[in-house]
Design a protein around this motif. Structure first.
Motif, PDB file in Angstrom:
ATOM      1  N   UNK A 130       0.808  -1.218   0.000  1.00  0.00           N
ATOM      2  CA  UNK A 130       0.000   0.000   0.000  1.00  0.00           C
ATOM      3  C   UNK A 130       0.841   1.268   0.000  1.00  0.00           C
ATOM      4  N   UNK A 131       2.143   1.141  -0.179  1.00  0.00           N
ATOM      5  CA  UNK A 131       2.963   2.335  -0.358  1.00  0.00           C
ATOM      6  C   UNK A 131       2.459   3.060  -1.617  1.00  0.00           C
ATOM      7  N   UNK A 132       2.082   4.328  -1.507  1.00  0.00           N
ATOM      8  CA  UNK A 132       1.403   5.013  -2.622  1.00  0.00           C
ATOM      9  C   UNK A 132       2.350   5.451  -3.744  1.00  0.00           C
ATOM     10  N   UNK A 133       2.903   4.477  -4.439  1.00  0.00           N
ATOM     11  CA  UNK A 133       3.728   4.740  -5.617  1.00  0.00           C
ATOM     12  C   UNK A 133       3.677   3.486  -6.485  1.00  0.00           C
ATOM     13  N   UNK A 134       3.465   3.621  -7.793  1.00  0.00           N
ATOM     14  CA  UNK A 134       3.315   2.425  -8.633  1.00  0.00           C
ATOM     15  C   UNK A 134       4.531   1.505  -8.625  1.00  0.00           C
ATOM     16  N   UNK A 185       3.320   6.965   5.160  1.00  0.00           N
ATOM     17  CA  UNK A 185       3.083   8.111   6.039  1.00  0.00           C
ATOM     18  C   UNK A 185       2.298   9.219   5.334  1.00  0.00           C
ATOM     19  N   UNK A 186       2.171   9.133   4.012  1.00  0.00           N
ATOM     20  CA  UNK A 186       1.395  10.134   3.268  1.00  0.00           C
ATOM     21  C   UNK A 186      -0.083   9.766   3.190  1.00  0.00           C
ATOM     22  N   UNK A 187      -0.440   8.542   3.553  1.00  0.00           N
ATOM     23  CA  UNK A 187      -1.834   8.119   3.461  1.00  0.00           C
ATOM     24  C   UNK A 187      -2.700   8.894   4.453  1.00  0.00           C
ATOM     25  N   UNK A 188      -3.884   9.272   4.030  1.00  0.00           N
ATOM     26  CA  UNK A 188      -4.816   9.947   4.929  1.00  0.00           C
ATOM     27  C   UNK A 188      -5.282   8.985   6.017  1.00  0.00           C
ATOM     28  N   UNK A 189      -5.711   9.541   7.132  1.00  0.00           N
ATOM     29  CA  UNK A 189      -6.107   8.711   8.268  1.00  0.00           C
ATOM     30  C   UNK A 189      -7.246   7.756   7.933  1.00  0.00           C
ATOM     31  N   UNK A 190      -8.107   8.159   6.987  1.00  0.00           N
ATOM     32  CA  UNK A 190      -9.251   7.315   6.662  1.00  0.00           C
ATOM     33  C   UNK A 190      -8.956   6.331   5.521  1.00  0.00           C
ATOM     34  N   UNK A 191      -7.702   6.254   5.097  1.00  0.00           N
ATOM     35  CA  UNK A 191      -7.300   5.306   4.060  1.00  0.00           C
ATOM     36  C   UNK A 191      -6.711   4.070   4.730  1.00  0.00           C
ATOM     37  N   UNK A 192      -7.342   2.934   4.491  1.00  0.00           N
ATOM     38  CA  UNK A 192      -6.891   1.701   5.136  1.00  0.00           C
ATOM     39  C   UNK A 192      -5.575   1.234   4.523  1.00  0.00           C
ATOM     40  N   UNK A 193      -4.691   0.759   5.389  1.00  0.00           N
ATOM     41  CA  UNK A 193      -3.425   0.181   4.953  1.00  0.00           C
ATOM     42  C   UNK A 193      -3.517  -1.321   5.223  1.00  0.00           C
ATOM     43  N   UNK A 194      -3.227  -2.118   4.219  1.00  0.00           N
ATOM     44  CA  UNK A 194      -3.424  -3.564   4.314  1.00  0.00           C
ATOM     45  C   UNK A 194      -2.665  -4.162   5.491  1.00  0.00           C
ATOM     46  N   UNK A 250      18.634  22.478 -12.683  1.00  0.00           N
ATOM     47  CA  UNK A 250      17.818  22.986 -13.789  1.00  0.00           C
ATOM     48  C   UNK A 250      16.540  22.170 -14.000  1.00  0.00           C
ATOM     49  N   UNK A 251      15.918  21.758 -12.911  1.00  0.00           N
ATOM     50  CA  UNK A 251      14.638  21.060 -13.032  1.00  0.00           C
ATOM     51  C   UNK A 251      13.693  21.609 -11.970  1.00  0.00           C
ATOM     52  N   UNK A 252      12.957  22.689 -12.316  1.00  0.00           N
ATOM     53  CA  UNK A 252      12.075  23.322 -11.316  1.00  0.00           C
ATOM     54  C   UNK A 252      11.059  22.359 -10.710  1.00  0.00           C
ATOM     55  N   UNK A 253      10.634  21.374 -11.480  1.00  0.00           N
ATOM     56  CA  UNK A 253       9.659  20.412 -10.956  1.00  0.00           C
ATOM     57  C   UNK A 253      10.320  19.150 -10.414  1.00  0.00           C
ATOM     58  N   UNK A 254      11.644  19.188 -10.283  1.00  0.00           N
ATOM     59  CA  UNK A 254      12.371  18.011  -9.801  1.00  0.00           C
ATOM     60  C   UNK A 254      11.988  17.643  -8.371  1.00  0.00           C
ATOM     61  N   UNK A 255      12.118  16.366  -8.080  1.00  0.00           N
ATOM     62  CA  UNK A 255      11.704  15.856  -6.774  1.00  0.00           C
ATOM     63  C   UNK A 255      12.771  16.140  -5.723  1.00  0.00           C
ATOM     64  N   UNK A 256      12.299  16.561  -4.533  1.00  0.00           N
ATOM     65  CA  UNK A 256      13.166  16.757  -3.371  1.00  0.00           C
ATOM     66  C   UNK A 256      12.469  16.157  -2.153  1.00  0.00           C
ATOM     67  N   UNK A 257      13.176  15.339  -1.414  1.00  0.00           N
ATOM     68  CA  UNK A 257      12.598  14.770  -0.195  1.00  0.00           C
ATOM     69  C   UNK A 257      12.275  15.901   0.784  1.00  0.00           C
ATOM     70  N   UNK A 258      11.026  16.021   1.201  1.00  0.00           N
ATOM     71  CA  UNK A 258      10.661  17.122   2.108  1.00  0.00           C
ATOM     72  C   UNK A 258      11.244  16.931   3.501  1.00  0.00           C
ATOM     73  N   UNK A 259      11.417  18.037   4.204  1.00  0.00           N
ATOM     74  CA  UNK A 259      12.033  17.993   5.535  1.00  0.00           C
ATOM     75  C   UNK A 259      11.206  17.146   6.504  1.00  0.00           C
ATOM     76  N   UNK A 260       9.875  17.275   6.435  1.00  0.00           N
ATOM     77  CA  UNK A 260       9.027  16.508   7.356  1.00  0.00           C
ATOM     78  C   UNK A 260       9.187  15.001   7.129  1.00  0.00           C
ATOM     79  N   UNK A 261       9.415  14.640   5.866  1.00  0.00           N
ATOM     80  CA  UNK A 261       9.566  13.238   5.505  1.00  0.00           C
ATOM     81  C   UNK A 261      10.890  12.691   6.056  1.00  0.00           C
ATOM     82  N   UNK A 262      11.937  13.453   5.924  1.00  0.00           N
ATOM     83  CA  UNK A 262      13.236  13.021   6.461  1.00  0.00           C
ATOM     84  C   UNK A 262      13.168  12.919   7.974  1.00  0.00           C
ATOM     85  N   UNK A 263      12.490  13.866   8.603  1.00  0.00           N
ATOM     86  CA  UNK A 263      12.320  13.796  10.058  1.00  0.00           C
ATOM     87  C   UNK A 263      11.560  12.533  10.455  1.00  0.00           C
TER      88      UNK A 263
END
Length: 433
Positions: free
Chosen positions: A121-125, A154-163, A196-209
């Motif tokens: 149930x990790x939300x990534x294909x 950890x990104x799943x909403x509280x009302x989303x069941x995790x298997x 040079x990738x404005x839409x490039x992915x960066x791990x957010x600080x809250x996620x690293x914490x």
């Protein structure tokens, strides 16, 4: 949790393994267990549109970052397998069909007893693809322990069941500072490489914490198979049957003598006040401890009334008491400072072992010990001796520590003791699952 063999970890992208199961790598690095790391993709699509770092170049950088993180965790000896599936589309690529066979071959070559992959149930294909591959490998190697780690749940909403069906989740201790240094090796995902990738992915600080806390959540997937029912034991014990030759075999005698010797070395002449033996049969192990002066009162229970009658008639003395009961719930009440689990754990599945651990904890004195004896041959049950004992040890959590461990070619003995801890520590340990 991993077992006595090697470990293989599936990572959808270079960095998922560091984020989700650093504890497994730290242990593998220190024990130098055989270790494999499978990268489904090289993660080259994390920064779309970059002219300086197109996907192939970025993928090469991420591969080197992953190697650096492995070195940081002490896993220089890891064997890498790179499947080269497309980042973001691993499940749709034609070469996906061959992935399970390639991973299974690596597991067999490394003598792996466990395969770790992201939670389904990790939300990534790509994470879902990795979980599906792990399940396919289980069909090729049915005895393989499947462990699911979590990255983006950890990104799943509280009302989303995790298997959780068919799984037991454990909280596994890691080393936050060391893990943080390993995460820092993945500089391209921290906004430090691609400008040079404005839409490039960066791990957010809250996620690293979130991922540099002391505990990681890893779920054990139940092993397949079915357990023998009550009638199985009734047939074995019928007509004064002694199916395991407990009265006469050299193996059974050696096993009892080993338990007596182990406890004698530990207790230094101080007997246990009250012992509890599960699946006691005719009471030979409890009787041996009474005769050696290692216990003052022995209580045993077994599910078959006929075998309990035989135990009561065997002549173990007034300090021996035997009653009908079964694991994990129907057990004698009272407080015990020694529990004997000799070749019984593999007759339970993961759910029953979890219940047994909980029920025993409520019956055990603060200084109690548990002796777990496991046959190392074939058991014909979903969990073999090693696996059942390892799972039970995990289910006990941090409430217990291993005092002694002995292994012969035929059996192993583990002596556990309840930790001397505050009430708060005990309550925290109960949250390990």
């Amino acid at each position: 949790m991993v077992g006595s063999g090697g470990l293989v970890v599936l990572a959808p992208h270079p960095d998922d393994e560091t984020l989700g199961c650093s504890a497994l790598f730290i242990e593998a690095g220190r024990s130098k267990r055989r270790l494999g790391l499978v990268a489904l993709t090289d993660g080259g699509s994390s920064h779309p549109g970059s002219a300086l770092f197109p996907p192939d170049n970025l993928g090469a950088i991420r591969r080197e970052e992953q190697r650096a993180a492995m070195r940081m965790l002490g896993c220089d000896h890891v064997e890498h397998l790179r499947l080269g599936l497309p980042d973001g589309g691993s499940g749709r690529h034609p070469e996906r069909a061959a992935a399970a066979a390639a991973v299974a071959e690596l597991c067999e070559r490394l003598g792996a007893t466990a395969l770790a992959a992201p939670h389904a149930d990790d939300p990534h294909p790509d994470h879902a693809t990795a979980a599906a591959i792990a399940l396919e490998v289980r069909t090729i190697i049915p005895t393989l322990r499947i462990l699911f780690y979590e990255v983006w749940t950890c990104r799943l909403e509280d009302d989303v069941a995790c298997q959780t069906e068919g799984m037991t989740a454990f909280r596994v201790e890691t080393e936050p500072k060391l893990k943080a240094r390993a995460i820092a090796c993945h500089a391209s995902q921290l906004g430090k490489v691609v400008p040079d990738s404005p839409s490039g992915f960066v791990l957010p600080a809250w996620f690293i914490d979130h991922h540099t806390q002391p505990l990681e959540r890893i779920s054990w997937l139940e092993l397949p198979g079915s357990l023998p029912g009550p009638d199985h034991f009734a047939r074995l014990y019928a007509d004064d049957g002694d199916p395991w030759h407990v009265r006469s075999s050299a193996y059974e005698r050696q096993k009892r003598e080993s338990v007596v010797s182990l406890l004698s070395e530990t207790r230094h002449g101080t007997p246990f006040r009250r012992s509890l033996e599960a699946g006691c049969g005719e009471g030979h192990l409890s009787g041996a401890l009474l005769q050696a002066g290692l216990v003052q009162t022995a209580v045993g229970f077994d599910r078959d009334p006929a075998i309990i009658q035989r135990a009561q008639n065997f002549g173990w003395g007034e300090q021996a008491h035997f009653t009908t009961g079964s694991m994990p719930a129907d057990m004698p009440d009272g407080s015990f400072d020694l529990v004997l689990l000799s070749e019984v754990l593999y007759f339970l599945d993961e759910g029953a072992l979890t219940t047994l651990a909980d029920n025993l904890t409520t019956r055990l004195a603060p200084d109690a010990c548990i002796v777990a004896v496991s046959w190392l041959g074939s058991t014909g049950t979903p969990l073999d001796g090693r696996t059942a004992s390892d799972f039970f040890r995990c289910a006990l959590g941090r409430t217990f520590e291993t005092l002694k461990f002995e292994e012969t070619p035929e059996f192993r003995i583990e002596l556990l003791q309840r930790r001397k801890a505050s009430v708060a520590d005990q309550e925290d340990a109960q949250q390990d699952r």
